[in-house]
Design a protein around this motif. Structure first.
Motif, mmCIF file in Angstrom:
data_model
loop_
_atom_site.group_PDB
_atom_site.id
_atom_site.type_symbol
_atom_site.label_atom_id
_atom_site.label_comp_id
_atom_site.label_asym_id
_atom_site.label_seq_id
_atom_site.Cartn_x
_atom_site.Cartn_y
_atom_site.Cartn_z
ATOM 1 N N TYR A 225 -2.092 -2.180 -18.667
ATOM 2 C CA TYR A 225 -2.645 -2.975 -17.584
ATOM 3 C C TYR A 225 -3.931 -2.356 -17.030
ATOM 4 O O TYR A 225 -4.481 -2.844 -16.066
ATOM 5 C CB TYR A 225 -1.598 -3.139 -16.479
ATOM 6 C CG TYR A 225 -0.376 -3.895 -16.946
ATOM 7 C CD1 TYR A 225 -0.289 -5.273 -16.778
ATOM 8 C CD2 TYR A 225 0.659 -3.239 -17.596
ATOM 9 C CE1 TYR A 225 0.823 -5.976 -17.229
ATOM 10 C CE2 TYR A 225 1.770 -3.934 -18.054
ATOM 11 C CZ TYR A 225 1.849 -5.302 -17.866
ATOM 12 O OH TYR A 225 2.927 -5.983 -18.317
ATOM 13 N N VAL A 226 -4.356 -1.275 -17.647
ATOM 14 C CA VAL A 226 -5.529 -0.577 -17.123
ATOM 15 C C VAL A 226 -6.814 -1.179 -17.700
ATOM 16 O O VAL A 226 -6.978 -1.287 -18.906
ATOM 17 C CB VAL A 226 -5.440 0.932 -17.449
ATOM 18 C CG1 VAL A 226 -6.778 1.617 -17.188
ATOM 19 C CG2 VAL A 226 -4.341 1.577 -16.614
ATOM 20 N N GLU A 227 -7.700 -1.547 -16.814
ATOM 21 C CA GLU A 227 -9.029 -2.024 -17.201
ATOM 22 C C GLU A 227 -9.773 -0.932 -17.950
ATOM 23 O O GLU A 227 -9.741 0.227 -17.560
ATOM 24 C CB GLU A 227 -9.850 -2.339 -15.941
ATOM 25 C CG GLU A 227 -9.441 -3.570 -15.190
ATOM 26 C CD GLU A 227 -9.788 -4.831 -15.930
ATOM 27 O OE1 GLU A 227 -10.907 -4.925 -16.472
ATOM 28 O OE2 GLU A 227 -8.919 -5.731 -15.975
ATOM 29 N N ALA B 139 -0.545 1.844 -4.953
ATOM 30 C CA ALA B 139 -0.954 3.066 -5.643
ATOM 31 C C ALA B 139 -0.099 4.215 -5.134
ATOM 32 O O ALA B 139 0.651 4.071 -4.154
ATOM 33 C CB ALA B 139 -2.436 3.359 -5.404
ATOM 34 N N SER B 140 -0.219 5.359 -5.802
ATOM 35 C CA SER B 140 0.509 6.545 -5.351
ATOM 36 C C SER B 140 -0.453 7.720 -5.287
ATOM 37 O O SER B 140 -1.523 7.690 -5.896
ATOM 38 C CB SER B 140 1.658 6.875 -6.301
ATOM 39 O OG SER B 140 1.174 7.235 -7.577
ATOM 40 N N THR C 7 4.799 3.948 -8.393
ATOM 41 C CA THR C 7 3.543 3.299 -8.769
ATOM 42 C C THR C 7 2.594 4.240 -9.510
ATOM 43 O O THR C 7 2.251 5.304 -9.012
ATOM 44 C CB THR C 7 2.845 2.789 -7.499
ATOM 45 O OG1 THR C 7 3.819 2.087 -6.721
ATOM 46 C CG2 THR C 7 1.699 1.848 -7.838
ATOM 47 N N GLY C 8 2.161 3.814 -10.680
ATOM 48 C CA GLY C 8 1.170 4.573 -11.428
ATOM 49 C C GLY C 8 1.761 5.621 -12.350
ATOM 50 O O GLY C 8 1.050 6.195 -13.164
ATOM 51 N N LYS D 194 -2.842 7.425 -8.471
ATOM 52 C CA LYS D 194 -2.469 6.652 -9.653
ATOM 53 C C LYS D 194 -2.189 5.205 -9.260
ATOM 54 O O LYS D 194 -1.540 4.968 -8.230
ATOM 55 C CB LYS D 194 -1.200 7.227 -10.293
ATOM 56 C CG LYS D 194 -1.325 8.651 -10.757
ATOM 57 C CD LYS D 194 -0.004 9.130 -11.345
ATOM 58 C CE LYS D 194 -0.034 10.631 -11.601
ATOM 59 N NZ LYS D 194 1.254 11.108 -12.139
ATOM 60 N N SER D 195 -2.642 4.310 -10.084
ATOM 61 C CA SER D 195 -2.273 2.915 -9.855
ATOM 62 C C SER D 195 -2.033 2.276 -11.198
ATOM 63 O O SER D 195 -2.454 2.799 -12.230
ATOM 64 C CB SER D 195 -3.371 2.192 -9.074
ATOM 65 O OG SER D 195 -4.214 1.498 -9.958
ATOM 66 N N PRO D 196 -1.326 1.149 -11.211
ATOM 67 C CA PRO D 196 -0.999 0.558 -12.511
ATOM 68 C C PRO D 196 -2.210 -0.030 -13.218
ATOM 69 O O PRO D 196 -2.174 -0.255 -14.416
ATOM 70 C CB PRO D 196 -0.017 -0.567 -12.162
ATOM 71 C CG PRO D 196 0.304 -0.419 -10.724
ATOM 72 C CD PRO D 196 -0.763 0.395 -10.094
ATOM 73 N N PHE D 197 -3.271 -0.296 -12.491
ATOM 74 C CA PHE D 197 -4.362 -1.087 -13.039
ATOM 75 C C PHE D 197 -5.658 -0.307 -13.218
ATOM 76 O O PHE D 197 -6.670 -0.858 -13.612
ATOM 77 C CB PHE D 197 -4.587 -2.318 -12.157
ATOM 78 C CG PHE D 197 -3.333 -3.123 -11.984
ATOM 79 C CD1 PHE D 197 -2.819 -3.840 -13.058
ATOM 80 C CD2 PHE D 197 -2.632 -3.126 -10.785
ATOM 81 C CE1 PHE D 197 -1.637 -4.567 -12.924
ATOM 82 C CE2 PHE D 197 -1.450 -3.842 -10.650
ATOM 83 C CZ PHE D 197 -0.948 -4.558 -11.719
ATOM 84 N N ASP D 198 -5.625 0.976 -12.905
ATOM 85 C CA ASP D 198 -6.820 1.806 -13.013
ATOM 86 C C ASP D 198 -6.447 3.118 -13.681
ATOM 87 O O ASP D 198 -5.301 3.538 -13.623
ATOM 88 C CB ASP D 198 -7.356 2.150 -11.607
ATOM 89 C CG ASP D 198 -7.848 0.921 -10.892
ATOM 90 O OD1 ASP D 198 -8.826 0.321 -11.351
ATOM 91 O OD2 ASP D 198 -7.210 0.543 -9.881
ATOM 92 N N ARG E 15 5.857 -1.982 -10.974
ATOM 93 C CA ARG E 15 4.645 -2.297 -10.212
ATOM 94 C C ARG E 15 3.623 -3.011 -11.075
ATOM 95 O O ARG E 15 2.624 -3.502 -10.575
ATOM 96 C CB ARG E 15 4.016 -1.014 -9.665
ATOM 97 C CG ARG E 15 4.835 -0.329 -8.599
ATOM 98 C CD ARG E 15 5.039 -1.243 -7.434
ATOM 99 N NE ARG E 15 5.769 -0.549 -6.365
ATOM 100 C CZ ARG E 15 6.448 -1.224 -5.452
ATOM 101 N NH1 ARG E 15 6.518 -2.539 -5.476
ATOM 102 N NH2 ARG E 15 7.076 -0.562 -4.496
ATOM 103 N N LYS E 16 3.832 -2.997 -12.372
ATOM 104 C CA LYS E 16 2.867 -3.616 -13.263
ATOM 105 C C LYS E 16 3.312 -5.024 -13.642
ATOM 106 O O LYS E 16 2.507 -5.899 -13.886
ATOM 107 C CB LYS E 16 2.743 -2.796 -14.554
ATOM 108 C CG LYS E 16 2.148 -1.422 -14.339
ATOM 109 C CD LYS E 16 1.921 -0.698 -15.632
ATOM 110 C CE LYS E 16 3.221 -0.268 -16.270
ATOM 111 N NZ LYS E 16 3.034 0.775 -17.300
#
Lengths: 383, 383, 383, 383
Positions: free
Chosen positions: B305-307, D275-276, C260-261, D290-294, C173-174
């Motif tokens: 899911y990471v850009e 995020a965490s 998360t993450g 950390k985040s699911p999308f970055d 979280r995803k």
């Protein structure tokens, strides 16, 4: 070394270290850490109003804030125990020379001079006058760097074969020299202030010092490739250097100001024929030892019950393990050793005029090699 | 590239990879990972009894276990889709050449030849015969190395200025060449088997390949200092290499077999004028990006899911992030791409005869430079 | 254990592992790694077209691709050496039970059942029928986890006092359960498919298994606080668990799907009165040992010359140190041990029905404690 | 808060901090770092000779070295701006109370009292007398902890769900309480000096403070399991604690003095629904997000060109990024804020009597829960 041993609190003056300066205030904080010397005089900047303000904020009597370093030396001669020199590179040599000639002990920022012959002159002068001359190569003040040296001395690495040093900074990628905020760094790229080298004289010297400090081996010859990538291109900002050390050892160094995104990436690895060590200032409370026949070992600063930590590394620690120390403490270690030496203690461990001179020979040899397209150049040819 | 597209499962033969060999069994496991090709024939070792045993243990028909690679090529010509060459260095070129001449696609271990002109001959032969020629430089098979290349291509690092590669192994500190157990590694220090270089040909080539693979810039010239520290001193076991790349970039490499206590320390840093990247095979599921204006970012393998993760890096992953992949998967990626290319897919991403040849030119130039005391030598002079 | 020893290659069937499934394809790759067993039959998904396609892509004869696991067991009874069960949780127990009753050895994904009494039934059935029953708790297949157990056994940690385990995942979280791509994970939050627990049954069991595997101490009692933070809130997705182990030891576990993450943050620390160990699957090739009187030591996977690495950890390695292995290799270790046991070897090291049952008792006790606001609940009460 | 604003340098006295003491000398070094206050009086130890020696070595006039803290308060009342209390736990409350009653501002080591009602009394007294009361919870003085709080406040983590804190020390595995050298730590295990708790009162309070400081959420209830593993077994030396926070968040803490081989393992993770973050004091110059999308992001202390670093974290830094700061600087930050508040600045950021009282309520609730076999106990019940 010093004939007259000092008693009681020591008094010192500073040249440089005005508003916005990086290293001068760090020196003052490092000196305060152990409360061994008191700032009594200074010449902080050429701007007389700012100079007075800095002096006042530091509690100095107005009469001891001097407009020029020459005045400072003339007035403070005999009234201070040492002078800390924290100015840009081009004035290190004249100030240090004048101070020594006035009988003042000196702690002088690196590079101590812009050419090896000047550095040699300082070394001789200090010896002749029986004055202390310190050069605050902060990184040899780290307890784990002292341990590294001690492990090599003890023979734990065996015969040293290869050394790899890198000093990666990205600062020139951040600075917009056109902006007022950043202009105070601009002198580093100005040959009139910085001297004939930027990256080698500014940070390469730390690497060269650590190699000789830790291994005890002289750097004999260098072959180098210097580059200038950042805006302006007036001085080198990136270096790759191959070295031949005493006793058949080899070394490699990369040093850069354009290592984008790096902060203060000083990392040292020493490979002996029995074991190797690795130290990284950004994880500076640890020292890694690897050997083929044992698990990797991590020595930790001031772990009091651990076998094998050297006395020098313990004495250079103020806090128990896990309560991390950093840059200020390491610099404070050099000042503590310098002050103890002023008080007549022997065996104090701080980088001296010899270390200052060796690193300038290194700079000169690197510049000569790069100018001759990478020919091997001997440090002894640089005097 | 290949005229005849293969359908169904592919069949392959292997030369090398007998008992005690390191890389041959890894090739076989990597090929099995995706079940794309079946081992049908082999010549695993010169010892005929051991050869038969290995063949039997791998389920081969006795008639397809060959006493000599020449027999294998003669017999298997037309019956196999490709030949995997996993022998010591000195036989890579003759086997690969014979296979290509027999119309057999080849996956050949590095170094593909002992001199650049041989490597060039293989490259031309493969092109002329329209055969696939792969070189399993495993490290460019790692998903995060593919991402590194893709980030550079996308311009995220800006203009590339400096590359630092190190490949530190301590294996020669462990080996006692006199011991039977260790004797199987002894060929690496024997110029007749290993060729004119040990450390550069064995691991330096990985570094050279990664530089060109990730940055897309050719290595133009090298200046090198080779050493021989370990017992025997017949070949180089330590190297420091300075490089000039296309478009004004510079590079530095240290490669060593005597980096005591290191396991497989391949680390790559690429500094562009906007950002830098760092990859370390021993933490190979991650890629670090640093820039002056953002927090350091850690890309993680197959974080879906990471850009910003590239398609190539995702396709080179089999497991979700956090479920780490390693060396076998990376090698399997090269075989998967090679097999897909055999089946007629275009755009398959594996190191080819060009990569094989470039790295031999690199070895030749490094040797020439070191012999001339570090003079800069052009890779183009090595053909 | 098994009366009839198998010779030659083994044949197996799989239930589950269709397109888009995570773990089934990993099982197949793990089994291929050592080439010890061949897939000959399967029932991969309820969708008959997709089922046929998967079977064909895996090279199965159409007659051995079965529409239902009951058909598979009925048809393949006597023709396969073992059945690999890779379905969602709710069908583990009925399939495993039916396979055992048909005389088929079983490798069954965790959790082996939705309640402890079912798990106990499987354990008794396997023992009575003298069949092998494996549970692929992948993490005890890691070489450094085997080393951890061996160091504890050898007494290097002294008496075990405290264990800390965390298993932090951020997957919930995803996932957008409304999206088709993500819907395949939705069953994990569906009590009908997942059973009465999500996070404890899915990953907490790995933690419980590792505690008993490494320390050799039974978990006696638990006190737990479960939460449900993510969308839907149908099952627990976060857990904090306090434990009392045999011989006076204590343990703490945090397990989460909403961390998360985090990717696959399984970390284990074991504190004995002489030393402690730390293992983190995301740096899984290393094991850290700390003691008050020695530098921290890092054991590295398959470092062949290093004293103190256990035979079990070496045997569980395929590649030399520095050439990292990961998740697939660890799972392959369990299959290798399982297959060797099928061939009659003794002392094979894989998690069995006992481990399966213990972890279900753990789940039941945790659920009971959380329902009673954190009261201490004995695992023995859960049967 | 304080009615009378101080001008010029501040004067302070210290109780405790004699020879061999850990924290007192660190306080003095931290105060010197910014040169904001001068030590003018003290009562360092009960041994009158040692007391005089410490005073002399610190440059105090003999008349201001007091034999007892009561004398100190009586004599120094009106002559000092604040009192630093660095004694063992049992005397914190009476000294702090007496100082406040004498109109003296106080910086008091944790735990500020041995029971919540005492801590509440101090809080009320300071408020009533309009005096400053600081508690040097050093870890909230770290720049990256301030950043952590600021990121949570800014909403970058979303709604906070789960907090995991560990504070792992192995000090009780090193100490041989029978040895003279180690005897100075023995009071920590003596209920008369240490109070009813050892590990919770000594280090658990840091964890509790950080939870409330960073998240801004109150700890509402705890359920705990305390143990006593080390020699003597007079007080708890290991704790596992489950917590319920305001707004539905949960937390878990492990704190230990018997975590063999750990130095100062304070680690905090905060999981929000977006995020965490993760912070580890032993890598305290960094903060991980950390985040699911970055990609994972690493914020670095005082990276001046990086977007997103908070003003509070920058102001709490003295050196540029990469020049690491540690424990002393963090403590100095609390003193700097305290001194600036004494000078009348508003918005100064240091832990106060409220933070001191909350952490004692935490200790009391944990003790009550553990005594009742892990029942949930509300902090509000502890007053």
């Amino acid at each position: 070394m010093k004939a007259q041993v000092k008693k009681g609190a020591l008094a010192y003056a500073m040249v440089g270290g005005g508003k916005g300066a990086f290293i001068g205030p760090v020196h003052r904080a490092a000196i305060r850490m152990d409360n061994l010397a008191t700032l009594v005089a200074g010449c902080f900047t050429r701007d007389s109003k700012a100079n007075a303000e800095v002096g006042a904020s530091l509690g100095l009597a107005p009469g001891r804030v001097h407009p020029d370093w020459r005045d400072l030396i003339a007035s403070e001669k005999g009234r201070i125990d040492f002078l800390a020199i924290c100015t840009p590179n081009d004035s290190h040599f004249p100030i240090a020379k004048a101070a020594l000639e006035a009988g003042i002990n000196v702690m002088c920022e690196k590079p101590v001079a812009l050419a090896a012959r000047e550095a040699l002159e300082l070394e001789r002068l200090a010896r002749r006058e029986r004055l202390l001359f310190g050069v605050p190569f902060t990184y040899s003040g780290y307890p784990m760097v002292k341990l590294a040296r001690d492990l090599v001395r003890r023979g734990e690495l065996g015969k040293i074969c290869k050394v790899v040093v890198e000093y990666q900074q990205g600062s020139f990628r951040k600075i917009d020299f056109a902006k007022p905020l950043d202009r105070r760094n601009a002198w580093k790229m100005d040959p009139r202030r910085s001297g004939p080298s930027c990256v080698v004289a500014d940070i390469g010297v730390h690497g060269a010092h650590l190699i000789e400090f830790i291994t005890g081996l002289d750097i004999l010859k260098v072959a180098a490739d210097l580059s200038s990538f950042a805006t302006g291109k007036r001085l080198d900002d990136d270096a790759t250097i191959m070295m031949r050390l005493a006793k058949g050892a080899k070394a490699a160094m990369v040093a850069s100001k354009i290592a984008t995104g790096e902060e203060n990436g000083l990392r040292v690895r020493i490979y002996g024929d029995k074991a190797s060590l690795a130290w990284n200032v950004e994880e500076g409370n640890y020292l890694h030892i690897k050997s083929p026949f044992d698990p990797e070992r991590i020595y930790k600063r001031n772990a009091p019950y651990v076998e094998g930590l050297s006395m020098a590394s313990k004495r250079a620690s103020r806090l128990p393990g896990g309560h991390h120390e950093g840059f200020i403490e390491a610099l404070a270690n050099h000042y503590r050793a310098f002050c103890m030496a002023l008080r007549g203690e022997s065996g104090c461990d701080f980088p001296d005029a010899h270390a200052g001179r060796r690193t300038i020979q290194f700079v000169d040899a690197v510049l000569a090699s790069s100018r001759s397209d990478g020919k091997w150049v001997s440090l002894n040819a640089c005097n």
